[in-house]
Design an enzyme around this catalytic site. Structure first.
Site, mmCIF file in Angstrom:
data_model
loop_
_atom_site.group_PDB
_atom_site.id
_atom_site.type_symbol
_atom_site.label_atom_id
_atom_site.label_comp_id
_atom_site.label_asym_id
_atom_site.label_seq_id
_atom_site.Cartn_x
_atom_site.Cartn_y
_atom_site.Cartn_z
ATOM 1 N N GLU A 149 40.542 53.817 11.552
ATOM 2 C CA GLU A 149 41.541 54.218 11.909
ATOM 3 C C GLU A 149 42.664 53.375 10.772
ATOM 4 O O GLU A 149 43.737 53.074 11.158
ATOM 5 C CB GLU A 149 42.074 54.076 13.399
ATOM 6 C CG GLU A 149 41.475 54.986 13.963
ATOM 7 C CD GLU A 149 41.508 54.725 15.596
ATOM 8 O OE1 GLU A 149 42.368 53.800 15.893
ATOM 9 O OE2 GLU A 149 41.091 55.731 16.475
ATOM 10 N N GLU A 225 35.907 60.521 16.655
ATOM 11 C CA GLU A 225 36.050 59.661 17.577
ATOM 12 C C GLU A 225 37.140 60.576 18.736
ATOM 13 O O GLU A 225 38.202 61.079 18.025
ATOM 14 C CB GLU A 225 36.840 58.278 17.404
ATOM 15 C CG GLU A 225 37.146 57.317 18.801
ATOM 16 C CD GLU A 225 37.712 56.139 18.461
ATOM 17 O OE1 GLU A 225 37.301 55.571 17.444
ATOM 18 O OE2 GLU A 225 38.749 55.723 19.334
#
Length: 634
Positions: A149, A225
């Site tokens: 991320e 995810e």
């Protein structure tokens, strides 16, 4: 029928310190939990396990130790991820393994909070982890990510591919960028060399949607995810909906749930956001939650390498279906009819839609026209007064001239399959739930510990490891040592101090005692603490009662980890390189502290917090040792 995409159906991504307490379970309970997660035709029967490549930094619910704290330091037995991957492989040799870094040790960035300034160093660090997995644990890593991320570097990704190939690791595939669909998709379309080395575009929490550029790349698209939702029935509804609709709406052929198992203190961020709950190693209690059986609807009747069939997977009355085949004549259809209010994930917001009871008719064509019967497995999520039922085998459905119908209600999941291998295995009930022991001791006297970390301590900044103190001839040969001496390349807001928590968050009145050894002269310092109210990604704002001693001979009592709220201070006589015993006692609104058994300060007024964990830690990223930890709650 045409087929599209290799499916590696759900996995929980384990990373971010979420399995911390699992390793401390006693047998047979630990093996039962692992069976529910990984054993084929038993429970969740997972196809992929994604683990954090520990980087010594905070990654949501704690820190995971690196295999290389420093450039000349390699140890492939730290933490529990090696163990977890081996246990998964032991149960399912076909399971796919993914490694992804959230943080990196400071030396990788040479002092900068950035891993891409020296891409050759970062590549060396990651390749070492992959080679170590094989050399020391006989684990073949199937996929590796870039940086969870955060930004990606095209130069780094290309160098990673080149170096993997140079080391004979052609089978290791690259996922990028574990963030959003863009800008990675756009850059892949512009940069043909980068396009050639990225195998999978992984996006996080895509809300079942993709973007045109991602489709244009013709890469595998994964929700790498997803979920992150409390594991009650609504969480199960979220999981059922996105497992289907990530493909139906977004062409994603794999969905990875964060997180694998809720094996961390529940009051940490995202408590109980795992597929099942196992957060009491001291009692042996665990719970097989609803998402385990929702997972089984897909994973028990497909395998990595199966393909999705290209069909319009939207049902007329709302809900969705997907169909997969192994290319050898087997067929699996998964249907979900989750309603809006009973399937909301933690993110992103879910637009309104409606689902109603319906009769759905399915037509099998091509080679599947000859199928005569399909096995049926069913789950119904109960809300309000209704009772849930999970993963029950019903009577087979007869297929007549390639067609059959089902009467579908709301909030149901069906699997129809040619396979006859599904099972809902039930272990004996685990022991009853118990709170953390009110009288707990650890002297760390283990010559060959099975794991590098002491049971039940959950590191939130820094890394606390078992240590053999060869310079001490007396009572402190085996200790717990804080070993990270430079702030790592962070993913979240790690504290400036190191801290490891332990115990029962509901504790109000208790005494914590610990022997401490400051190793850093002049500005070194350590603490013991009580009523610690925070951790994980919020660790910088942690409050509690902190009893500090420093190498300059002073002490402080503060109401926060940052040390800004000073409640008491004075002289202690403590120095570095000597053992001392700290005792912190908290009763009601009053706290007192002992040094080496003698009162050092007392009657400090405590207004808040009213409860929390016990903890140990250091003033900065510095070496320090702890021994003979004891906490007693009244």
């Amino acid at each position: 029928m045409a087929a599209q995409g290799a499916r590696a159906p759900p996995l929980p991504g384990d990373g971010q310190a979420t399995s911390r307490l699992l390793v401390n379970y006693q047998e047979p309970y630990r093996s039962q939990i692992l069976d529910y997660l990984f054993k084929p035709n038993f429970g969740a029967s997972l196809h992929i396990l994604k683990v954090e490549i520990g980087g010594d930094g905070q990654s949501t619910d704690g820190t995971e130790p690196s295999h290389m704290h420093y450039e000349n330091d390699e140890n492939y037995f730290r933490g529990y991820e090696w163990w977890l991957m081996k246990e998964a492989k032991k149960r399912n040799p076909k399971i796919k393994l993914i490694g992804l870094p959230w943080t990196f040790p400071a030396w990788v960035g040479k002092g900068e909070n950035w891993p891409y300034d020296y891409p050759d160093v970062t590549v060396y660090y990651i390749i070492s982890w992959i080679l170590g997995a094989k050399q020391y644990h006989d684990l073949d890593i199937d996929y590796v990510g870039i940086w969870n991320e955060r930004a990606f570097s095209s130069k780094y990704i290309k160098l990673l591919r080149y170096t993997l190939d140079k080391h004979g690791l052609q089978q290791v595939r690259i996922i990028a960028s574990d963030r959003l669909w863009e800008p990675i998709s756009f850059v892949l379309l512009l940069d043909s060399e980068l396009h050639g080395v990225v195998d999978v575009i992984g996006a996080h929490y895509p809300g079942t949607k993709t973007v045109p550029n991602a489709i244009l790349t013709q890469k595998k698209l994964w929700s790498s995810e997803d979920y992150s939702t409390f594991n009650d029935e609504v969480g199960a509804g979220c999981w059922a909906r996105i497992l289907n609709q990530n493909y139906v709406n977004g062409n994603m052929t794999s969905t990875i749930a964060w997180n694998l198992v809720a094996s961390y203190y529940e009051e940490l961020p995202f408590g109980r956001c795992g597929l099942m709950t196992a957060q009491e190693p001291w009692s042996g209690y665990y719970r097989v939650e609803a998402p385990i059986w929702i997972t089984a609807h897909t994973t028990q009747f497909t395998e990595p390498g199966w393909s999705y069939l290209q069909v319009d997977g939207h049902l007329e009355g709302g809900g969705s279906f997907v169909a997969l085949t192994d290319g050898l004549g087997n067929l699996t259809i998964i249907i979900e009819t989750m309603s809006h209010n009973h399937s909301q994930c933690i993110r992103p917001p879910l637009p309104h839609f409606s689902v109603s009871p319906q009769r759905a008719t399915f037509y099998l064509k091509g080679s599947f026209y000859m199928v005569k019967t399909l096995q049926v497995w069913h789950s119904r999520l109960g809300f309000e007064s209704a009772q849930s039922t999970f993963f029950q085998q019903l009577h087979p459905v007869k297929v007549w001239r390639g067609s059959f119908y089902l009467d579908l209600n709301v909030d149901e999941v069906y699997t129809l399959t040619t396979l006859k291998t599904g099972q809902k295995c039930i272990c004996p009930d685990p022991p009853p739930s118990q709170p953390f022991p009110s009288n707990y001791k650890d002297d760390f006297n283990i010559r060959n510990p099975p794991f590098s970390e002491a049971p039940n301590f959950a590191d939130q900044t820094g890394v606390f490891e078992y240590f053999i103190n060869t310079s001490d001839p007396g009572d402190h040969v085996f200790t717990l040592r804080q070993v990270v001496v430079q702030r790592p390349i962070t993913w979240s807001s790690d504290a400036d101090q190191t801290i490891s928590i332990i115990g029962n968050f509901q504790w109000e009145n208790f005494t914590v005692t610990c022997d401490i050894y400051i190793e850093q002269p002049r500005d070194g310092g350590v603490f013991v603490a009580g009523r610690v109210d925070n951790g994980g990604i919020y660790v910088r704002s942690t409050k509690g009662v902190f009893f500090w001693v420093f190498a300059d001979g002073t002490y402080r009592v503060t109401g926060d980890l940052a040390g800004e709220e000073i409640l008491m201070k004075g002289l202690s006589g403590v120095r570095a390189n000597a053992w001392h015993t700290l005792t912190l006692s908290i009763q009601g609104t009053s706290a007192s502290g002992l040094l080496n058994g003698y009162p050092l300060w007392e009657n400090v007024t405590i207004t808040e917090p009213s409860n929390g964990w016990a903890a140990i830690g250091t003033r900065s990223f510095e070496f320090a040792q702890f021994d003979n930890f004891h906490v007693e709650a009244s």
